[in-house]
Scaffold this active site. Structure first.
Site, PDB file in Angstrom:
ATOM      1  CE  LYS A   1      -2.710  -3.209  -0.211  1.00 47.69           C
ATOM      2  NZ  LYS A   1      -3.064  -3.703  -1.563  1.00 47.69           N
TER       3      LYS A   1
ATOM      4  CG  ASP B   1      -8.418  -4.631  -3.740  1.00 52.92           C
ATOM      5  OD1 ASP B   1      -9.543  -4.264  -3.340  1.00 52.92           O
ATOM      6  OD2 ASP B   1      -7.961  -5.765  -3.506  1.00 52.92           O
ATOM      7  CG  ASN B   2      -6.802  -4.358  -0.633  1.00 48.42           C
ATOM      8  OD1 ASN B   2      -6.020  -4.761  -1.483  1.00 48.42           O
ATOM      9  ND2 ASN B   2      -7.746  -5.115  -0.132  1.00 48.42           N
TER      10      ASN B   2
ATOM     11  CD  GLU C   1      -8.773  -9.322  -0.174  1.00 50.12           C
ATOM     12  OE1 GLU C   1      -9.468  -8.301  -0.302  1.00 50.12           O
ATOM     13  OE2 GLU C   1      -7.521  -9.298  -0.196  1.00 50.12           O
TER      14      GLU C   1
END
Ligand code: SAM
Ligand code: MG
Length: 184
Positions: A113, A138-139, A168
């Site tokens: 990230k 994502d995330n 997920e």
């Protein structure tokens, strides 16, 4: 589906998963479903998912810095019969992006990230995206992605949509996917 079943029943896998996967394939369809760049291959789940939704001669270039993950992904992709549609490049995204030498309709950002913002800035300066390209991250709900989100939302360069979801294979931990379209 086999990877989803494995991740639910045997061992957690950090795949984008089936629920957020639909947000990804929807963005892919809107982008024209041509060439895709992925940051973070892991086992090849999202690369396979995207390859199954490509149009015509579209291709997925997926970057993975962990050689063991890259090797496992290549074997799974071969087993899925998709080796001609997906190339897994072994190395850090920051080292590979400047030498890609092509432009992508969609970039899926799903690696570590703290690399989201520096690698997006490199993607911009290396001109591997063009006006109308989609950048899907994502995330950005379960991790602090403030710097990345500030850039895509405040730079004036993108039109953004935030899709709320869950992590997920999990029904309680909040997560989200940011879809950003490079403006003309
Ligand atoms: N996109 C995959 C999917 O949905 O099936 C999941 C990717 S997993 C969340 C993140 C992967 O990014 C890991 O395999 C990790 O080794 C890789 N990674 C982390 N930092 C990276 C970097 N700077 N360059 C390339 N790969 C990186
Ligand atoms: Mg992810």
């Amino acid at each position: 589906e086999a990877m989803d079943a494995f991740a639910r029943q045997k061992r957690f896998l950090m795949n984008v998963g089936d629920v957020k996967g639909k947000i990804l394939t929807q963005a892919l369809a809107r982008s024209g479903a041509g060439n895709v760049l992925e940051l973070g291959t892991y086992c090849g789940y999202s690369a396979i998912l995207m390859a199954l939704h490509l149009k015509g001669s579209g291709h997925v270039d997926s970057l993975e810095m962990n050689p063991g993950n890259a090797e496992a992904a290549r074997a799974i992709i071969d087993f899925a019969g998709l080796s001609e549609k997906i190339t897994v490049h072994t190395g850090a995204a920051g080292d590979i992006i400047p030498s890609l030498g092509r432009q992508y309709d969609l970039v899926f950002i799903d690696h570590w990230k703290n690399q989201y913002l520096p690698d997006l800035l490199l993607i911009e300066s290396s001109e591997v995206i063009k006006p109308g390209s989609y950048v899907v991250a994502d995330n950005i709900g379960m991790f602090d992605a403030t710097g990345y989100l500030d850039h895509v939302r405040d730079s004036g360069r993108y039109d953004n949509t935030n899709h709320q979801a869950h992590m997920e294979y999990n029904d309680t931990i909040f997560d989200a996917v940011e879809v950003s379209i490079l403006r003309h």
